[in-house]
Scaffold this motif. Structure first.
Motif, PDB file in Angstrom:
ATOM      1  N   ASP A  19       8.282   6.067 -13.860  1.00 38.01           N
ATOM      2  CA  ASP A  19       7.519   4.813 -13.976  1.00 38.01           C
ATOM      3  C   ASP A  19       6.333   4.917 -13.020  1.00 38.01           C
ATOM      4  OD1 ASP A  19       6.573   2.222 -14.165  1.00 38.01           O
ATOM      5  OD2 ASP A  19       8.184   1.366 -12.937  1.00 38.01           O
ATOM      6  N   SER A  20       5.305   5.605 -13.458  1.00 40.45           N
ATOM      7  CA  SER A  20       4.205   5.887 -12.536  1.00 40.45           C
ATOM      8  C   SER A  20       3.398   4.635 -12.191  1.00 40.45           C
ATOM      9  CB  SER A  20       3.296   6.977 -13.113  1.00 40.45           C
ATOM     10  OG  SER A  20       2.840   6.592 -14.388  1.00 40.45           O
ATOM     11  N   HIS A  21       3.430   3.613 -13.048  1.00 41.74           N
ATOM     12  CA  HIS A  21       2.742   2.357 -12.743  1.00 41.74           C
ATOM     13  C   HIS A  21       3.528   1.505 -11.742  1.00 41.74           C
ATOM     14  CE1 HIS A  21       1.160   3.258 -16.806  1.00 41.74           C
ATOM     15  NE2 HIS A  21       0.083   2.630 -16.408  1.00 41.74           N
ATOM     16  N   GLY A  22       4.807   1.827 -11.571  1.00 42.08           N
ATOM     17  CA  GLY A  22       5.651   0.948 -10.768  1.00 42.08           C
ATOM     18  C   GLY A  22       5.886  -0.387 -11.436  1.00 42.08           C
ATOM     19  N   LYS A  23       5.874  -0.391 -12.779  1.00 41.50           N
ATOM     20  CA  LYS A  23       6.032  -1.662 -13.498  1.00 41.50           C
ATOM     21  C   LYS A  23       7.409  -2.279 -13.263  1.00 41.50           C
ATOM     22  CE  LYS A  23       2.546  -1.218 -17.078  1.00 41.50           C
ATOM     23  NZ  LYS A  23       1.857  -2.510 -16.886  1.00 41.50           N
ATOM     24  N   THR A  24       8.409  -1.438 -12.958  1.00 37.81           N
ATOM     25  CA  THR A  24       9.771  -1.960 -12.765  1.00 37.81           C
ATOM     26  C   THR A  24      10.006  -2.478 -11.346  1.00 37.81           C
ATOM     27  OG1 THR A  24      10.641   0.198 -12.094  1.00 37.81           O
ATOM     28  CG2 THR A  24      10.683  -0.296 -14.448  1.00 37.81           C
ATOM     29  N   LEU A  25       9.016  -2.350 -10.456  1.00 38.12           N
ATOM     30  CA  LEU A  25       9.257  -2.707  -9.054  1.00 38.12           C
ATOM     31  C   LEU A  25       9.508  -4.198  -8.860  1.00 38.12           C
ATOM     32  CD1 LEU A  25       6.753  -0.363  -7.174  1.00 38.12           C
ATOM     33  CD2 LEU A  25       9.202  -0.066  -7.544  1.00 38.12           C
ATOM     34  N   SER A  26       9.041  -5.025  -9.815  1.00 39.27           N
ATOM     35  CA  SER A  26       9.335  -6.462  -9.720  1.00 39.27           C
ATOM     36  C   SER A  26      10.853  -6.671  -9.713  1.00 39.27           C
ATOM     37  CB  SER A  26       8.702  -7.217 -10.892  1.00 39.27           C
ATOM     38  OG  SER A  26       9.027  -6.607 -12.117  1.00 39.27           O
ATOM     39  N   SER A  27      11.562  -5.871 -10.503  1.00 34.84           N
ATOM     40  CA  SER A  27      13.025  -5.995 -10.543  1.00 34.84           C
ATOM     41  C   SER A  27      13.640  -5.594  -9.210  1.00 34.84           C
ATOM     42  CB  SER A  27      13.606  -5.131 -11.667  1.00 34.84           C
ATOM     43  OG  SER A  27      13.092  -5.539 -12.912  1.00 34.84           O
ATOM     44  N   ALA A  28      13.058  -4.602  -8.541  1.00 34.72           N
ATOM     45  CA  ALA A  28      13.568  -4.188  -7.229  1.00 34.72           C
ATOM     46  C   ALA A  28      13.408  -5.323  -6.221  1.00 34.72           C
ATOM     47  CB  ALA A  28      12.834  -2.933  -6.745  1.00 34.72           C
ATOM     48  N   LEU A  29      12.241  -5.965  -6.221  1.00 37.64           N
ATOM     49  CA  LEU A  29      12.012  -7.068  -5.279  1.00 37.64           C
ATOM     50  C   LEU A  29      13.029  -8.183  -5.488  1.00 37.64           C
ATOM     51  CD1 LEU A  29      10.264  -8.445  -3.082  1.00 37.64           C
ATOM     52  CD2 LEU A  29       8.865  -9.390  -4.919  1.00 37.64           C
TER      53      LEU A  29
ATOM     54  N   LEU B  25     -12.729   6.778  -2.456  1.00 32.00           N
ATOM     55  CA  LEU B  25     -12.126   5.645  -1.749  1.00 32.00           C
ATOM     56  C   LEU B  25     -10.639   5.898  -1.506  1.00 32.00           C
ATOM     57  CD1 LEU B  25     -13.733   2.706  -3.761  1.00 32.00           C
ATOM     58  CD2 LEU B  25     -14.427   3.584  -1.525  1.00 32.00           C
ATOM     59  N   GLU B  26      -9.989   6.620  -2.395  1.00 27.13           N
ATOM     60  CA  GLU B  26      -8.542   6.809  -2.298  1.00 27.13           C
ATOM     61  C   GLU B  26      -8.171   7.910  -1.311  1.00 27.13           C
ATOM     62  OE1 GLU B  26     -10.253   6.775  -5.074  1.00 27.13           O
ATOM     63  OE2 GLU B  26      -9.546   5.044  -6.207  1.00 27.13           O
ATOM     64  N   GLY B  27      -8.794   9.068  -1.469  1.00 29.41           N
ATOM     65  CA  GLY B  27      -8.348  10.213  -0.683  1.00 29.41           C
ATOM     66  C   GLY B  27      -9.248  10.499   0.505  1.00 29.41           C
ATOM     67  N   ASN B  28     -10.364   9.768   0.602  1.00 29.76           N
ATOM     68  CA  ASN B  28     -11.323  10.036   1.665  1.00 29.76           C
ATOM     69  C   ASN B  28     -11.710  11.520   1.677  1.00 29.76           C
ATOM     70  OD1 ASN B  28     -12.914   8.809   3.507  1.00 29.76           O
ATOM     71  ND2 ASN B  28     -11.458   8.955   5.202  1.00 29.76           N
ATOM     72  N   LYS B  29     -11.896  12.059   0.486  1.00 33.13           N
ATOM     73  CA  LYS B  29     -12.179  13.484   0.304  1.00 33.13           C
ATOM     74  C   LYS B  29     -13.452  13.580  -0.534  1.00 33.13           C
ATOM     75  CE  LYS B  29      -9.556  16.369  -2.551  1.00 33.13           C
ATOM     76  NZ  LYS B  29      -8.289  16.956  -2.985  1.00 33.13           N
ATOM     77  N   ALA B  30     -14.333  14.541  -0.218  1.00 32.38           N
ATOM     78  CA  ALA B  30     -15.592  14.658  -0.955  1.00 32.38           C
ATOM     79  C   ALA B  30     -15.309  14.920  -2.430  1.00 32.38           C
ATOM     80  CB  ALA B  30     -16.446  15.776  -0.380  1.00 32.38           C
TER      81      ALA B  30
ATOM     82  N   HIS C  85       0.837  -1.196   0.000  1.00 29.98           N
ATOM     83  CA  HIS C  85       0.000   0.000   0.000  1.00 29.98           C
ATOM     84  C   HIS C  85       0.875   1.249   0.000  1.00 29.98           C
ATOM     85  CE1 HIS C  85      -3.840  -2.128   0.928  1.00 29.98           C
ATOM     86  NE2 HIS C  85      -2.964  -3.062   1.255  1.00 29.98           N
ATOM     87  N   ASP C  86       0.319   2.334  -0.531  1.00 29.02           N
ATOM     88  CA  ASP C  86       1.011   3.627  -0.545  1.00 29.02           C
ATOM     89  C   ASP C  86       2.412   3.482  -1.148  1.00 29.02           C
ATOM     90  OD1 ASP C  86       1.446   6.281  -0.189  1.00 29.02           O
ATOM     91  OD2 ASP C  86       1.662   6.210   1.976  1.00 29.02           O
ATOM     92  N   ALA C  87       2.482   2.842  -2.317  1.00 31.59           N
ATOM     93  CA  ALA C  87       3.780   2.539  -2.915  1.00 31.59           C
ATOM     94  C   ALA C  87       3.990   3.227  -4.263  1.00 31.59           C
ATOM     95  CB  ALA C  87       3.921   1.028  -3.088  1.00 31.59           C
ATOM     96  N   LEU C  88       2.996   3.983  -4.727  1.00 41.02           N
ATOM     97  CA  LEU C  88       3.107   4.542  -6.081  1.00 41.02           C
ATOM     98  C   LEU C  88       2.989   6.071  -6.091  1.00 41.02           C
ATOM     99  CD1 LEU C  88       1.085   1.826  -8.059  1.00 41.02           C
ATOM    100  CD2 LEU C  88       3.557   2.095  -7.914  1.00 41.02           C
ATOM    101  N   GLU C  89       3.470   6.693  -5.011  1.00 42.76           N
ATOM    102  CA  GLU C  89       3.532   8.164  -4.979  1.00 42.76           C
ATOM    103  C   GLU C  89       2.224   8.805  -5.422  1.00 42.76           C
ATOM    104  OE1 GLU C  89       7.191   9.803  -6.317  1.00 42.76           O
ATOM    105  OE2 GLU C  89       8.198   7.863  -6.211  1.00 42.76           O
ATOM    106  N   THR C  90       1.153   8.432  -4.793  1.00 42.30           N
ATOM    107  CA  THR C  90      -0.252   8.851  -4.991  1.00 42.30           C
ATOM    108  C   THR C  90      -0.994   8.040  -6.057  1.00 42.30           C
ATOM    109  OG1 THR C  90      -0.008  10.620  -6.651  1.00 42.30           O
ATOM    110  CG2 THR C  90       0.285  11.254  -4.310  1.00 42.30           C
TER     111      THR C  90
ATOM    112  N   THR D 197      -1.686  10.210 -11.072  1.00 45.13           N
ATOM    113  CA  THR D 197      -1.262  11.527 -10.584  1.00 45.13           C
ATOM    114  C   THR D 197       0.213  11.616 -10.210  1.00 45.13           C
ATOM    115  OG1 THR D 197      -2.160  10.853  -8.454  1.00 45.13           O
ATOM    116  CG2 THR D 197      -3.509  12.340  -9.770  1.00 45.13           C
ATOM    117  N   SER D 198       0.925  10.504 -10.209  1.00 47.11           N
ATOM    118  CA  SER D 198       2.330  10.522  -9.802  1.00 47.11           C
ATOM    119  C   SER D 198       3.203  11.259 -10.819  1.00 47.11           C
ATOM    120  CB  SER D 198       2.816   9.082  -9.687  1.00 47.11           C
ATOM    121  OG  SER D 198       4.210   9.041  -9.700  1.00 47.11           O
TER     122      SER D 198
END
Lengths: 99, 438
Positions: A84-94, B128-133, A70-75, A79-80
């Motif tokens: 790599d906003s999808h974090g598609k490369t994170l498998s390589s990090a693991l 659901l994500e931001g709990n914001k209206a 959770h909370d791993a993709l910078e919003t 919106t990130s």
């Protein structure tokens, strides 16, 4: 030994959650992964990336683990500002993890 | 009742290759072809297009993807199910009708709509994500509910050969023909769970045939340049065999299927779709060799009473610039360039970041592999309130050409409007699925 020597992984994204599968090349190594790759170990390894809770699911029928970070993709992917906003490369990090 | 149906998956995202679907239709002996082309954000972009021109708002590659397929669908009697309708399935259907007439063909087309729930949105509801209206998000553009199998099923029962939808849950595109052909009871959540497992495995097309899987060192895959997309043979008890057309590139084995089964799953005990809460944890796989994998078991529980609604809003304007440095001292010059940019404009954006490509842009860490590469690319990105403000980032990076540091090259600059997505849940009783024939 690095995880990549005995296992493969695919990253997926849902909102601000990154999902990381961990699949041994040989099913006999599933138990080893269950023992060695704990939630704590993954949290420490991805400390710069996964900022929230990490869950681990065991799937013995397919000899695979699934980490839900959770909370791993910078919003999140839409919106990130990350390259790599999808974090598609994170498998390589693991898979860089030493066990 | 048929004892087996075959469904091909010819596209796994809006930008997917064109020819794998043609090969599936030509040589795959398919009953159905599914083209999944609608990402979370795509529909919001399409909605904006539709507002500007009511005849648009469907997938921009619709014509390119279908022009070669339509005669094959007619000749081979394959039924097509696709979400390429995006924000405007009716306009997409009119375009397809026009193409059919031009090709001298006459196939029955149906559209599935009702996913657009912008008018029904309760703006006081919290995301659901931001709990914001919802009303506190800037400029809401679109709101689309994930529909289930129902509309597609009705269209199939009424003998439509081409079914064009907007937002439908991806696995439902595959589940609908299974329910139709095998007469599955839509309250039999065990079967719906099994069918959803198959749909989930198929929806990303080349991701299960070795595409996204391939790695030359540890997971070599042959024929990547001619990667085949998958088809599934599905049986009335919910068992399936996933394979691909002989002679195409790629591979289907236990490893590729496992990677895809867990892809984007946040709870394998409860994979929620409008049709079912599918349980992936009991799925069993059996390698039948020669690029054939059997999928058994998996189950499901009662479907959720609420449907997920994706809401698109205008989040911000993104500015980006990049510049490269090479040779001895590349790292120091890139760092100096970074410092200059941060000092000049770093505080003018609500969020601002710099990355050194090759060093820290992806994982903020190199996990101990600290060799400096021969060339390094600085990337600068920021969130701005207007497109003009966003352009400043690229302009400042470009100005490093003459103002230094030395030997920076290969600048690119970009500024773009960014649509964000948040979601809410909506009671399914508020949503009316409509099927239109034309």
């Amino acid at each position: 030994m690095k995880l990549l020597e005995i296992a493969h992984s695919r990253a997926g994204d849902k909102g601000n959650i990154s999902t990381l599968s961990l699949i041994p090349y040989e099913e006999k190594n599933y138990q080893l992964l269950c023992e060695k790759v704990s939630i704590e170990k993954v949290a420490a390894h991805l400390k710069n990336i996964a900022n929230g809770k990490i869950e681990r699911f065991e799937l013995p029928h397919i000899s695979s683990l699934l980490f839900v970070c959770h909370d791993a993709l910078e919003t999140g992917v839409t919106t990130s500002l990350a390259l790599d906003s999808h974090g598609k490369t994170l498998s390589s990090a693991l898979l860089e993890m030493e066990i | 009742m048929k004892q087996k149906i075959r469904i091909g998956s010819g596209a796994g995202f809006s930008g997917d290759r064109i020819e794998p679907a043609l090969i599936l239709a030509e040589k795959g002996e398919l009953d159905y072809l599914v083209l999944e082309c609608l990402a979370e954000r795509t529909i919001a972009l399409a909605q904006k297009e539709k507002l500007a021109n009511p005849e648009l708002g469907y997938d921009p590659l619709l014509e390119k993807r279908l022009i070669g397929l339509l005669p094959l669908l007619a000749r081979k009697k394959i039924r097509l199910i696709t979400n390429m309708g995006a924000a405007n399935p009716i306009a997409a259907a009119k375009k397809v009708r026009e193409m059919l007439v031009k090709a001298g063909l006459n196939l029955k087309i149906a559209t599935v709509t009702g996913d657009d729930v912008l008018e029904k949105l309760d703006l006081n509801e919290l995301s659901l994500e931001g709990n914001k209206a919802i009303k506190n998000y800037p400029e809401i553009i679109s709101a689309n509910a994930y529909l289930g199998h129902e509309g597609i099923l009705e269209a199939l029962q009424n003998e439509a050969q081409i079914i064009i939808t907007g937002r439908v849950a991806d696995p439902s595109l595959f589940l609908a023909p299974m329910i139709h052909e095998f007469g599955w009871d839509t309250q039999n959540f065990d079967l719906l769970g099994k069918g959803t497992v198959i749909g989930h495995l198929m929806e990303c097309a080349g991701q299960i045939t070795g595409g996204y899987f391939a790695d030359p060192l540890k997971k070599p895959v042959p024929g990547m340049e001619t990667l085949g997309h998958p088809f599934a043979d599905i049986f009335p008890d919910g068992k399936a065999i996933i394979s691909k057309v002989n002679g195409t590139g790629g591979v289907v084995n236990l490893q590729t299927v496992k990677e895809q089964l867990l892809y984007e799953v946040i709870n394998p005990f409860q994979y929620l779709t409008p049709d079912v809460a599918a349980d992936f944890t009991t799925v069993k796989l059996h390698d039948l060799q020669n690029d054939r994998v059997e999928i058994r078991d998996g189950t499901g529980n009662k479907r959720p009473e609420t449907l997920k609604v994706s809401i698109g809003y205008l989040a911000y304007f993104k500015g980006e610039g990049e510049i490269s440095y090479a040779g001895t001292g590349a790292f120091e010059r890139a760092k100096l360039a970074e410092e200059i940019i941060v000092k000049r404009i770093g505080n003018q954006f609500s969020e601002f970041r710099t990355d050194l490509l090759g060093i820290n842009s992806l994982h903020k860490s190199t996990f101990g592999q600290d060799t400096i590469p021969y060339e390094i690319r600085l990337r600068v990105a920021g969130k701005a309130r207007s497109i003009e403000d966003a352009k400043l980032i690229g302009e400042e990076v470009e100005a490093l050409y003459t103002n230094g540091p030395a030997a920076g090259g290969g600048v690119i600059k970009r500024a773009s409007e960014i649509i964000g997505i948040v979601s809410v849940l909506m009671n399914r009783k508020k949503i009316n699925t409509q099927v239109t024939y034309l």
